[in-house]
Scaffold this active site. Structure first.
Site, mmCIF file in Angstrom:
data_model
loop_
_atom_site.group_PDB
_atom_site.id
_atom_site.type_symbol
_atom_site.label_atom_id
_atom_site.label_comp_id
_atom_site.label_asym_id
_atom_site.label_seq_id
_atom_site.Cartn_x
_atom_site.Cartn_y
_atom_site.Cartn_z
ATOM 1 C CG ASN A 1 53.959 49.882 -77.451
ATOM 2 O OD1 ASN A 1 53.954 50.878 -76.728
ATOM 3 N ND2 ASN A 1 54.122 49.948 -78.754
ATOM 4 C CG HIS B 1 54.215 54.243 -76.874
ATOM 5 N ND1 HIS B 1 53.354 53.685 -77.793
ATOM 6 C CD2 HIS B 1 53.506 55.224 -76.272
ATOM 7 C CE1 HIS B 1 52.187 54.306 -77.740
ATOM 8 N NE2 HIS B 1 52.254 55.239 -76.821
ATOM 9 C CD GLU C 1 55.403 53.045 -80.985
ATOM 10 O OE1 GLU C 1 55.238 52.244 -80.046
ATOM 11 O OE2 GLU C 1 54.486 53.674 -81.507
ATOM 12 C CG ASP D 1 54.196 62.700 -78.796
ATOM 13 O OD1 ASP D 1 53.424 63.565 -78.348
ATOM 14 O OD2 ASP D 1 54.147 61.516 -78.438
HETATM 15 C C1 F6R Z 1 51.130 61.424 -76.156
HETATM 16 C C2 F6R Z 1 52.136 60.416 -75.978
HETATM 17 C C3 F6R Z 1 51.825 58.960 -75.818
HETATM 18 C C4 F6R Z 1 50.731 58.677 -74.799
HETATM 19 C C5 F6R Z 1 50.469 57.173 -74.665
HETATM 20 C C6 F6R Z 1 49.356 56.857 -73.722
HETATM 21 O O1 F6R Z 1 51.720 62.705 -76.332
HETATM 22 O O2 F6R Z 1 53.257 60.781 -75.993
HETATM 23 O O3 F6R Z 1 53.011 58.303 -75.419
HETATM 24 O O4 F6R Z 1 51.082 59.211 -73.563
HETATM 25 O O5 F6R Z 1 50.157 56.646 -75.930
HETATM 26 O O6 F6R Z 1 48.146 57.302 -74.254
HETATM 27 P P1 F6R Z 1 46.798 57.309 -73.415
HETATM 28 O O7 F6R Z 1 46.978 58.309 -72.330
HETATM 29 O O8 F6R Z 1 45.740 57.746 -74.412
HETATM 30 O O9 F6R Z 1 46.593 55.923 -72.909
#
Ligand code: F6R
Length: 243
Positions: free
Chosen positions: A136, A138, A143, A67
């Site tokens: 959440n 994701h 989302e 992303d």
């Molecule tokens: C990042 C991504 C997000 C993160 C998720 C967890 O490229 O796709 O889905 O993997 O927000 O983030 P952290 O690792 O910071 O808890």
């Protein structure tokens, strides 16, 4: 789904890096799907150390990131392009021509999403996709939603994601409101998936996503249907799973 419990974040990072290293060693020209966020930073550090020791060669791999924020330039230190260069690409012998992140500066969302999805298909798909897990549920920027979004698409970030990401920006107002992300179908087509999760704050969502109902309300729950998923998580993140 295989769940590997580790002592802590450092142990998780070493084990995840070993799984990625095994993929690169057994298929040097593999396609790796990569993630940003705090969870994989230690994994990238371990991969860099293996490269520096002469144990790993990145010269033939191709990477595709999950992303990117829409509207951030590549040189913005909060862009995922910047993150990947800082934590991995600039530290190993990867061919930068073969590193790919959605183009956040393409204003035409439909055009960029279609280009990225087709590009991944043209590579023959992803051999190993690395994922983190949002609070959440994701994955990528998929989302909670009424349905699973299949292909690469443009998302409006939820308040909880803006809240979680604002620590990286001067204020919540500076967090971009939209992002481009691989879809759930794009992720599910990866041959293998490796998800890393660490910390007590992930314990509820780890239990819900991997032991609860499969629902687009918890996007990561779809991974229960994938034939080759490995979750590498520390004891704190696994503290609420049924035993
Ligand atoms: C990042 C991504 C997000 C993160 C998720 C967890 O490229 O796709 O889905 O993997 O927000 O983030 P952290 O690792 O910071 O808890």
């Amino acid at each position: 789904m295989k769940i590997i419990e580790t002592k802590d974040y450092a142990d998780m990072s070493r084990k995840a890096a070993n799984i990625i290293a095994a993929q690169i060693i057994t298929k040097p020209e593999c396609v790796l799907g990569l993630a940003t966020g705090s969870s994989p930073i230690g994994t990238y550090d371990n991969l860099v150390a293996m490269y520096e020791n002469g144990d790993l060669d990145f010269s033939e791999i191709t990477t595709v990131n999950l992303d990117e924020y829409k509207g951030l330039t590549r040189d913005n230190d909060q862009s995922y392009y910047y993150f990947m260069h800082e934590h991995l690409f600039d530290r190993v012998n990867i061919d930068s021509e073969r590193t790919n992140v959605p183009n956040g500066m393409e204003a035409d969302a439909e055009k960029e999403c279609k280009r990225y999805e087709e590009f991944i298909k043209s590579l023959g798909g992803v051999d190993l996709q690395l994922l983190g897990l949002g609070h959440n549920g994701h994955i990528g920027f998929n989302e909670p939603a009424p349905v699973f979004e299949k292909e690469t698409h443009c998302v409006n970030l939820t308040e909880s994601t803006i809240e979680a990401n604002k620590r990286f920006f001067a204020s919540a107002d500076d967090v971009p409101r939209q992002a481009y992300t691989m879809g759930i179908g794009t992720i599910m087509r990866a041959k293998k998936i490796l998800l890393v999760a660490s910390g007590e704050d992930k314990a509820d969502i780890v239990a819900k996503a991997f032991f609860g109902e499969v629902t687009p309300d918890v996007p990561a729950s779809i991974l229960q249907m994938h034939p080759d998923v490995t979750v590498v998580a520390d004891a704190a993140a696994l503290s609420k799973i049924p035993r």
